[in-house]
Design a protein around this motif. Structure first.
Motif, PDB file in Angstrom:
ATOM      1  N   ASP A   1       0.851  -1.087  -0.238  1.00  0.00           N
ATOM      2  CA  ASP A   1       0.412   0.143   0.191  1.00  0.00           C
ATOM      3  C   ASP A   1       0.646   1.408   0.176  1.00  0.00           C
ATOM      4  O   ASP A   1       1.457   1.735   1.283  1.00  0.00           O
ATOM      5  CB  ASP A   1      -1.152  -0.183   1.407  1.00  0.00           C
ATOM      6  CG  ASP A   1      -2.591   1.086   0.950  1.00  0.00           C
ATOM      7  OD1 ASP A   1      -1.653   2.412  -0.050  1.00  0.00           O
ATOM      8  OD2 ASP A   1      -2.688   1.019   1.872  1.00  0.00           O
TER       9      ASP A   1
ATOM     10  N   LYS B   1       0.559   4.211   2.246  1.00  0.00           N
ATOM     11  CA  LYS B   1       0.701   4.241   3.750  1.00  0.00           C
ATOM     12  C   LYS B   1       1.786   3.690   4.137  1.00  0.00           C
ATOM     13  O   LYS B   1       2.220   3.809   5.227  1.00  0.00           O
ATOM     14  CB  LYS B   1      -0.636   2.834   4.317  1.00  0.00           C
ATOM     15  CG  LYS B   1      -2.017   2.848   3.929  1.00  0.00           C
ATOM     16  CD  LYS B   1      -3.205   1.616   5.053  1.00  0.00           C
ATOM     17  CE  LYS B   1      -3.989   2.712   5.310  1.00  0.00           C
ATOM     18  NZ  LYS B   1      -5.009   1.163   5.270  1.00  0.00           N
TER      19      LYS B   1
ATOM     20  N   ALA C   1       3.327   8.187   2.418  1.00  0.00           N
ATOM     21  CA  ALA C   1       2.755   9.750   3.381  1.00  0.00           C
ATOM     22  C   ALA C   1       3.395  11.035   3.023  1.00  0.00           C
ATOM     23  O   ALA C   1       2.037  12.015   3.198  1.00  0.00           O
ATOM     24  CB  ALA C   1       2.800   8.989   4.398  1.00  0.00           C
TER      25      ALA C   1
END
Length: 336
Positions: free
Chosen positions: A134, A137, A142
């Motif tokens: 992901d 994340k 981020a």
């Protein structure tokens, strides 16, 4: 100009950048973004070369993050940061910092990168290999407004596409999508030249090529027609055929360089459609920092149908869903 720093810190790297700019006589900063490249030692050279070429269009501060995992338990526990600062002709049209992380600092790469980001400038993270499940994340992901992966570099490209769809967050993109931009432009232009109703389509290319799958998903999503996926020896994507009320529209590229566009009632036309280098793909992705809704729709359209299809050769539109080549891979694995 190159400056080597051993067992250093982010503040010392920033100081070296300032001193280096003064030494070469370019104290002003004219960069438009920060590009963070996450790679390994083996692929670092190619990734950095592509970034330097792309910097001619997008001057940027490039931070190359290389995580060095030691085999020795004693060395693995020792945190260390080595850096190589490149300025001037050694760094394209921007600045380059190669960061080598050792020991416990590997798990805190974002803490090393954060002080080195350009203030008030967008951040793009590119995983040249081994993208996280992901990206949004991921601690480094981020920090970014744009996250670039490459399913083609994964061991199982089709399964990688499924992962990209299941964890998609606005701002995610993949170089496999950029590889088919000329194909999508050419096919859209062909339909503009001959207004008609498309009834079906066929995409031919390498068996486990994610760009072929994405193109099939895009056609099915936008045209709402059944799309057949056929396998060829490549290289890459080799042909697209659309059946329409005005006859067949065929874009055929057997050699990876020159394509032929064929339409009923018109002479065949030669089209330059060469396979693009990584630098071109990266430069394209850096041109936009907003979410790519067409990519998101195509990606989710196809993956939503992987689990419930029955026809292995078709990525279908309408109410006849079917999976791409991923099911073939699963059946082969089960047979083995």
């Amino acid at each position: 100009m190159k400056i080597d720093l051993t067992e250093t810190t982010s503040s010392k790297i920033n100081k070296a950048l300032v001193e280096g700019r003064r030494a070469i006589g370019t104290p002003a900063i004219g960069m438009v973004l920060t590009l963070v490249i996450v790679t390994d030692e083996e692929n670092a050279y190619d990734a950095l070369k592509a970034a330097n070429d792309a910097s001619r269009e997008h001057p940027s501060r490039t931070l190359v993050v290389i995580k060095r995992v030691s085999r020795s338990p004693r060395d693995r526990a020792k945190a260390r940061l080595d850096a190589e600062v490149r300025l001037g002709t050694d760094a394209g049209t921007g600045e380059t910092v190669i960061l080598r992380l050792y020991g416990d600092v590997i798990d805190h790469a974002q803490s090393v990168v954060l002080p080195l980001l350009l203030p008030d400038a967008p951040v793009v993270v590119w995983w040249a290999v081994n993208a996280p499940l992901d990206p949004a994340k991921d601690p480094l992901g981020a920090l970014a407004q744009r996250r670039v992966t490459d399913a083609y570099a994964a061991e199982q490209p089709i399964e990688e596409l499924s992962a990209r769809a299941n964890t998609y967050t606005p701002g995610d993109t993949d170089l496999s999508w950029a590889r088919i931009t000329p194909w999508r432009s050419m096919l859209a232009a062909a339909l503009d030249q001959a207004p008609c109703t498309v009834t079906s389509a066929e995409v031919t290319g390498e068996e486990f090529n994610p760009s072929c799958e994405l193109l099939a998903m895009w056609l099915a999503d936008r045209l709402k027609v059944p799309v057949t996926r056929k396998v060829s020896g490549g290289p890459g994507l080799t042909a697209v055929r659309m059946e329409s009320s005005a006859g067949a529209i065929v874009l055929d590229r057997p050699d990876g360089s020159l394509a032929t566009l064929s339409m009923r009632g018109q002479p065949d036309r030669a089209v330059a459609l060469k396979r693009r280098e990584t630098a071109e793909l990266l430069a394209e992705e850096l041109r936009r920092l907003d979410p790519d809704e067409i990519y998101a729709g195509s990606l989710k359209y196809g993956v939503d149908r992987i689990g419930d299809g029955t026809n292995e050769q078709s990525t279908a539109g309408g109410d006849a869903p079917a999976p791409p080549a991923a099911k073939k891979a699963a059946k082969k694995a089960a047979a083995k």
